[in-house]
Design a protein around this motif. Structure first.
Motif, PDB file in Angstrom:
ATOM      1  N   PRO A   4      -4.473 -28.507   7.456  1.00  0.00           N
ATOM      2  CA  PRO A   4      -5.327 -28.234   8.619  1.00  0.00           C
ATOM      3  C   PRO A   4      -4.511 -27.692   9.783  1.00  0.00           C
ATOM      4  CG  PRO A   4      -5.673 -30.473   7.796  1.00  0.00           C
ATOM      5  CD  PRO A   4      -4.513 -29.904   7.045  1.00  0.00           C
ATOM      6  N   ALA A   5      -5.151 -26.858  10.594  1.00  0.00           N
ATOM      7  CA  ALA A   5      -4.467 -26.284  11.756  1.00  0.00           C
ATOM      8  C   ALA A   5      -3.926 -27.395  12.637  1.00  0.00           C
ATOM      9  CB  ALA A   5      -5.443 -25.418  12.544  1.00  0.00           C
ATOM     10  N   GLY A   6      -2.675 -27.258  13.035  1.00  0.00           N
ATOM     11  CA  GLY A   6      -2.049 -28.242  13.904  1.00  0.00           C
ATOM     12  C   GLY A   6      -1.515 -29.462  13.172  1.00  0.00           C
ATOM     13  N   GLN A   7      -1.793 -29.605  11.890  1.00  0.00           N
ATOM     14  CA  GLN A   7      -1.349 -30.781  11.142  1.00  0.00           C
ATOM     15  C   GLN A   7       0.179 -30.858  11.113  1.00  0.00           C
ATOM     16  OE1 GLN A   7      -3.205 -33.286   9.747  1.00  0.00           O
ATOM     17  NE2 GLN A   7      -1.277 -34.297   9.329  1.00  0.00           N
ATOM     18  N   TRP A  17       8.546 -32.767  20.850  1.00  0.00           N
ATOM     19  CA  TRP A  17       9.489 -33.290  21.835  1.00  0.00           C
ATOM     20  C   TRP A  17      10.466 -32.208  22.260  1.00  0.00           C
ATOM     21  CZ3 TRP A  17      10.347 -36.518  25.453  1.00  0.00           C
ATOM     22  CH2 TRP A  17      11.632 -36.784  25.886  1.00  0.00           C
ATOM     23  N   SER A  18      10.957 -31.426  21.308  1.00  0.00           N
ATOM     24  CA  SER A  18      11.895 -30.351  21.617  1.00  0.00           C
ATOM     25  C   SER A  18      11.262 -29.333  22.559  1.00  0.00           C
ATOM     26  CB  SER A  18      12.341 -29.670  20.319  1.00  0.00           C
ATOM     27  OG  SER A  18      13.122 -28.550  20.589  1.00  0.00           O
ATOM     28  N   ALA A  19      10.019 -28.965  22.304  1.00  0.00           N
ATOM     29  CA  ALA A  19       9.322 -27.996  23.158  1.00  0.00           C
ATOM     30  C   ALA A  19       9.127 -28.564  24.558  1.00  0.00           C
ATOM     31  CB  ALA A  19       7.978 -27.614  22.546  1.00  0.00           C
ATOM     32  N   ALA A  27      14.213 -24.291  30.382  1.00  0.00           N
ATOM     33  CA  ALA A  27      14.850 -23.401  29.415  1.00  0.00           C
ATOM     34  C   ALA A  27      13.819 -22.423  28.852  1.00  0.00           C
ATOM     35  CB  ALA A  27      15.462 -24.213  28.282  1.00  0.00           C
ATOM     36  N   PRO A  28      14.236 -21.206  28.516  1.00  0.00           N
ATOM     37  CA  PRO A  28      13.303 -20.264  27.908  1.00  0.00           C
ATOM     38  C   PRO A  28      12.823 -20.782  26.545  1.00  0.00           C
ATOM     39  CG  PRO A  28      15.529 -19.382  27.875  1.00  0.00           C
ATOM     40  CD  PRO A  28      15.575 -20.657  28.636  1.00  0.00           C
ATOM     41  N   MET A  29      11.602 -20.404  26.187  1.00  0.00           N
ATOM     42  CA  MET A  29      10.985 -20.876  24.942  1.00  0.00           C
ATOM     43  C   MET A  29      10.509 -19.702  24.105  1.00  0.00           C
ATOM     44  SD  MET A  29       8.526 -23.829  26.513  1.00  0.00           S
ATOM     45  CE  MET A  29       8.147 -22.924  28.008  1.00  0.00           C
ATOM     46  N   LYS A  30      10.514 -19.903  22.803  1.00  0.00           N
ATOM     47  CA  LYS A  30       9.876 -18.952  21.895  1.00  0.00           C
ATOM     48  C   LYS A  30       8.369 -19.175  21.988  1.00  0.00           C
ATOM     49  CE  LYS A  30      12.158 -20.564  18.417  1.00  0.00           C
ATOM     50  NZ  LYS A  30      12.690 -20.809  17.079  1.00  0.00           N
ATOM     51  N   VAL A  31       7.588 -18.236  21.485  1.00  0.00           N
ATOM     52  CA  VAL A  31       6.130 -18.361  21.567  1.00  0.00           C
ATOM     53  C   VAL A  31       5.644 -19.620  20.851  1.00  0.00           C
ATOM     54  CG1 VAL A  31       5.519 -16.945  19.549  1.00  0.00           C
ATOM     55  CG2 VAL A  31       3.956 -17.082  21.494  1.00  0.00           C
ATOM     56  N   SER A  32       6.285 -20.000  19.763  1.00  0.00           N
ATOM     57  CA  SER A  32       5.870 -21.214  19.056  1.00  0.00           C
ATOM     58  C   SER A  32       6.124 -22.449  19.911  1.00  0.00           C
ATOM     59  CB  SER A  32       6.601 -21.334  17.716  1.00  0.00           C
ATOM     60  OG  SER A  32       8.001 -21.388  17.911  1.00  0.00           O
ATOM     61  N   GLU A  33       7.224 -22.460  20.661  1.00  0.00           N
ATOM     62  CA  GLU A  33       7.525 -23.585  21.553  1.00  0.00           C
ATOM     63  C   GLU A  33       6.562 -23.598  22.740  1.00  0.00           C
ATOM     64  OE1 GLU A  33      12.299 -23.997  20.791  1.00  0.00           O
ATOM     65  OE2 GLU A  33      11.593 -22.437  22.144  1.00  0.00           O
ATOM     66  N   LEU A  34       6.207 -22.416  23.237  1.00  0.00           N
ATOM     67  CA  LEU A  34       5.232 -22.316  24.313  1.00  0.00           C
ATOM     68  C   LEU A  34       3.887 -22.883  23.851  1.00  0.00           C
ATOM     69  CD1 LEU A  34       4.447 -21.251  27.140  1.00  0.00           C
ATOM     70  CD2 LEU A  34       3.966 -19.045  26.039  1.00  0.00           C
ATOM     71  N   ALA A  35       3.499 -22.560  22.624  1.00  0.00           N
ATOM     72  CA  ALA A  35       2.246 -23.074  22.074  1.00  0.00           C
ATOM     73  C   ALA A  35       2.289 -24.601  21.963  1.00  0.00           C
ATOM     74  CB  ALA A  35       1.974 -22.445  20.706  1.00  0.00           C
ATOM     75  N   ARG A  36       3.383 -25.137  21.471  1.00  0.00           N
ATOM     76  CA  ARG A  36       3.499 -26.597  21.348  1.00  0.00           C
ATOM     77  C   ARG A  36       3.478 -27.280  22.713  1.00  0.00           C
ATOM     78  NH1 ARG A  36       7.853 -25.377  17.941  1.00  0.00           N
ATOM     79  NH2 ARG A  36       7.101 -25.095  15.843  1.00  0.00           N
ATOM     80  N   THR A  44      -4.114 -17.404  20.469  1.00  0.00           N
ATOM     81  CA  THR A  44      -4.684 -17.323  21.814  1.00  0.00           C
ATOM     82  C   THR A  44      -3.649 -16.797  22.802  1.00  0.00           C
ATOM     83  OG1 THR A  44      -6.161 -19.161  21.303  1.00  0.00           O
ATOM     84  CG2 THR A  44      -5.848 -18.633  23.642  1.00  0.00           C
ATOM     85  N   ILE A  45      -2.414 -17.268  22.690  1.00  0.00           N
ATOM     86  CA  ILE A  45      -1.343 -16.760  23.560  1.00  0.00           C
ATOM     87  C   ILE A  45      -1.152 -15.266  23.332  1.00  0.00           C
ATOM     88  CG2 ILE A  45       1.151 -16.842  24.034  1.00  0.00           C
ATOM     89  CD1 ILE A  45       0.986 -19.878  23.463  1.00  0.00           C
TER      90      ILE A  45
END
Length: 76
Positions: A4-7, A17-19, A27-36, A44-45
């Motif tokens: 499932p999405a988000g699982q 926690w890292s994000a 610190a700068p983030m990758k798009v996946s970290e921004l989403a988290r 959506t981003i």
């Protein structure tokens, strides 16, 4: 059976926690970290970026960019 999405994020609290840590440190983030960090799905981003509703990140290569605290506020 498909996951499932988000699982995956619920099964990997270390990634969340890292994000959040990167966000708190500014610190700068990758798009996946921004989403988290924001809880906003990556598609959506990408839509916000494509429609100009969110400023583009700082490009580090052809298919990668870094996002900062301003992007977090833009997703909220």
């Amino acid at each position: 059976m498909a996951e499932p999405a988000g699982q995956h994020d619920r099964d990997c609290p270390g990634r969340i926690w890292s994000a959040m840590l990167r966000l708190m440190m500014g610190a700068p983030m990758k798009v996946s970290e921004l989403a988290r960090a924001t809880g906003v799905p990556i598609p959506t981003i990408k839509y916000y970026l494509r429609e100009g509703m969110l400023a583009p990140g700082r490009r580090t290569s052809v298919n990668r960019a870094w996002y900062d605290h301003g992007h977090v506020r833009g997703c909220g």
